[in-house]
Design an enzyme around this catalytic site. Structure first.
Site, PDB file in Angstrom:
ATOM      1  N   GLY A  12      60.631   0.872  45.043  1.00  0.00           N
ATOM      2  CA  GLY A  12      60.550   0.120  46.429  1.00  0.00           C
ATOM      3  C   GLY A  12      60.453  -1.322  46.395  1.00  0.00           C
ATOM      4  N   ARG A  16      56.303  -4.866  53.497  1.00  0.00           N
ATOM      5  CA  ARG A  16      55.127  -5.278  53.995  1.00  0.00           C
ATOM      6  C   ARG A  16      54.420  -6.423  53.290  1.00  0.00           C
ATOM      7  NH1 ARG A  16      52.131   0.233  55.318  1.00  0.00           N
ATOM      8  NH2 ARG A  16      53.435   0.931  53.596  1.00  0.00           N
ATOM      9  N   GLY A  78      63.451   8.698  49.163  1.00  0.00           N
ATOM     10  CA  GLY A  78      62.267   9.442  49.211  1.00  0.00           C
ATOM     11  C   GLY A  78      61.873   9.625  47.860  1.00  0.00           C
ATOM     12  N   GLY A 140      48.834  11.315  52.614  1.00  0.00           N
ATOM     13  CA  GLY A 140      49.287  12.643  52.795  1.00  0.00           C
ATOM     14  C   GLY A 140      47.928  13.374  52.878  1.00  0.00           C
ATOM     15  N   SER A 405      38.097 -48.651  20.354  1.00  0.00           N
ATOM     16  CA  SER A 405      38.428 -48.418  21.712  1.00  0.00           C
ATOM     17  C   SER A 405      39.548 -49.285  22.260  1.00  0.00           C
ATOM     18  CB  SER A 405      37.219 -48.732  22.574  1.00  0.00           C
ATOM     19  OG  SER A 405      36.065 -48.132  22.174  1.00  0.00           O
ATOM     20  N   ARG A 440      46.360 -57.596  17.950  1.00  0.00           N
ATOM     21  CA  ARG A 440      46.217 -58.161  19.279  1.00  0.00           C
ATOM     22  C   ARG A 440      46.273 -59.566  19.254  1.00  0.00           C
ATOM     23  NH1 ARG A 440      40.051 -56.129  18.413  1.00  0.00           N
ATOM     24  NH2 ARG A 440      39.025 -58.056  17.363  1.00  0.00           N
TER      25      ARG A 440
END
Length: 468
Positions: A12, A16, A78, A140, A405, A440
């Site tokens: 199926g 829905r 079905g 059912g 850091s 740096r």
């Protein structure tokens, strides 16, 4: 031993659900509904399983793989017509066949086993699994005679007022003598409100042939919940989640607030682990004993060994070894491997990286495509720069090293054991053992540099005015 077969109805579309995803593939607690059904059926030592596919056949087959055979129901005519499609594979075989729907994810292996046993003990050609409910609408109805023998099953749209008042319902699960089933399917008609071939009509055929039709009434109606829309999907998920959580708690796991703890069906958790509120454990996650998973953490497809602590963090496809910890607000991405005793602090992201025993990555750091040894300290704000705009590159950091850091580690580089990277460095070359890398610019202070700027002048004038 009597052979056992199974047919799963999964053809199926599920209009829905109002979804592009085919109904039986909607997940309940981390697994598609049809996979739940197949998993529970497999636990009953079934000789052959056939799944009837239709809408989304290729996606259903891709989901279930080689665990089942497949037949195609090209037209949706079905349930009886759907089962008949399996005749080429099962029609001539002796044994018992169980039939279940792919949109009923809550049935358990124990219920299927009990149905097989009851069917066999009654010598029936057909046994329907039933349940009772105060609200039978949509199901059912099981119509019995005055001494309780099943006469027929009536679908909701075909039921009279008296039949609709019956509270015993058909769960949509059956057990049949296999050869008798396919014999009867060729006799059913489609003269009903839906114009479909109902599987339930074989019951009346068996009754006319004076063959035994039985009904096994299970105790827990919630197992029979079919999912046809999003409301039912949510209800089924809630039932499944409650079942999963209770199982873990019975096995020694503490869930501080089970109502807000979401655990997928395939997750495994060791005893004495504590799960705080708002936690989501997804996929095939495995968590060891004595762990602590803090509130609002999300963990997907990860392995956490014993004694791990996770504080408000997001983990995916990662490994955390014994005694390691992470968080708060950190992220382990795929292939992150966190060693024993490792500390991953707040706002840290790790991707495709191995971090060795007792190393500390405290906070505000990105570690990507790297191998870090043991007993390393990685300072705040460090970035492992792994991407050059085209390719990803790998960095290795040796044992007992120190990364200051605010450092940028530009891959690919090798930082040896006992090496030191000074804070604020941008490292582009290898660093040897016992060396310090300082990369740096030298600081230069230019005296009075901003004195001629308008802002500086305005500030100076304001200061003079204030002093007056």
């Amino acid at each position: 031993m009597t052979a056992k077969y199974a047919i799963i109805l999964a053809a199926g579309q599920g209009t829905r659900m109002k979804s592009k995803l085919y109904k039986v593939l909607h997940p309940v607690c981390g697994k598609p509904m049809v996979d739940h059904v197949l998993t529970q059926i497999e636990k009953n030592d079934i000789d052959e399983i056939v799944t009837v596919v239709g809408h989304g056949a290729q996606k259903v087959e891709a989901t279930l793989g080689t665990r089942t055979q497949y037949v195609l129901q090209a037209e949706q005519l079905g349930t009886g017509h759907a089962v008949l499609q399996a005749e080429a594979l099962l029609g001539d075989k002796e044994g018992m066949t169980i039939i279940a729907c792919g949109d009923t994810p809550l049935f358990t292996a124990k219920t299927f086993e009990e149905l097989f046993e009851y069917h066999k003990s009654k010598g029936a050609v057909a046994t329907v699994l039933t349940a009772t409910t105060d609200n039978p609408f949509g199901y059912g109805r099981i119509i019995r005679n005055e001494i309780g023998i099943v006469e027929k099953i009536v679908e909701q749209k075909d039921a009279t007022k008296e039949e609709a008042a019956v509270t015993e319902i058909n769960t949509g699960v059956y057990c049949f003598d296999n050869q008798e089933l396919f014999h009867a399917l060729h006799q059913i008609k489609n003269d009903n409100a839906q114009g479909e071939y109902y599987l339930t009509d074989v019951m009346e055929i068996f009754k006319k042939e004076e063959k035994i039709v039985a009904a096994y009434r299970m105790k827990d109606f919630s197992e029979s919940m079919g999912v046809n829309d999003r409301l039912a999907l949510a209800k089924a998920t809630a039932v499944m989640q409650k079942r999963i959580n209770e199982t873990h708690m019975k096995n020694g796991v503490t869930l501080v607030d089970p109502a807000t703890t979401y655990i997928d069906v395939d997750v495994k958790i060791g005893a004495d682990t504590v799960i705080e509120p708002g936690v989501q454990l997804k996929g095939h996650t495995v968590i060891g004993s004595d762990c602590h998973i803090g509130a609002h953490s999300e963990i997907r497809d990860c392995v956490l060994k014993d004694g791990v602590t996770v504080t408000a963090s997001f983990l995916e496809e990662a490994v955390m070894h014994t005694g390691s910890n992470i968080g708060p607000y950190s992220h382990l991405r795929p292939q992150a491997d966190i060693g024993e005793g490792v500390h991953i602090g707040n706002f840290v992201e790790v991707k495709k990286a191995q971090i060795g025993k007792n190393t500390k990555v405290g906070h505000l750091t990105y570690v990507g495509d790297a191998t870090l040894g043991k007993d390393i300290n990685v300072g705040c704000g460090t970035v492992f720069v792994n991407y050059d705009g085209i390719n990803k590159h790998h960095t290795n950091v040796g044992d007992y090293s120190f990364i200051g850091s605010g450092s940028n580690i530009i891959a690919p580089v090798q930082i040896a054991d006992h090496a030191y990277v000074a804070a604020g460095s941008t490292v582009t070359e290898d660093v040897d053992a016992h060396d310090m890398a300082i990369a740096r610019s030298r600081q230069v202070n230019k005296k009075g540099y901003f004195d001629h700027y308008p802002v500086a002048q305005a500030a100076a004038e304001a200061e003079k005015a204030e002093n007056k």
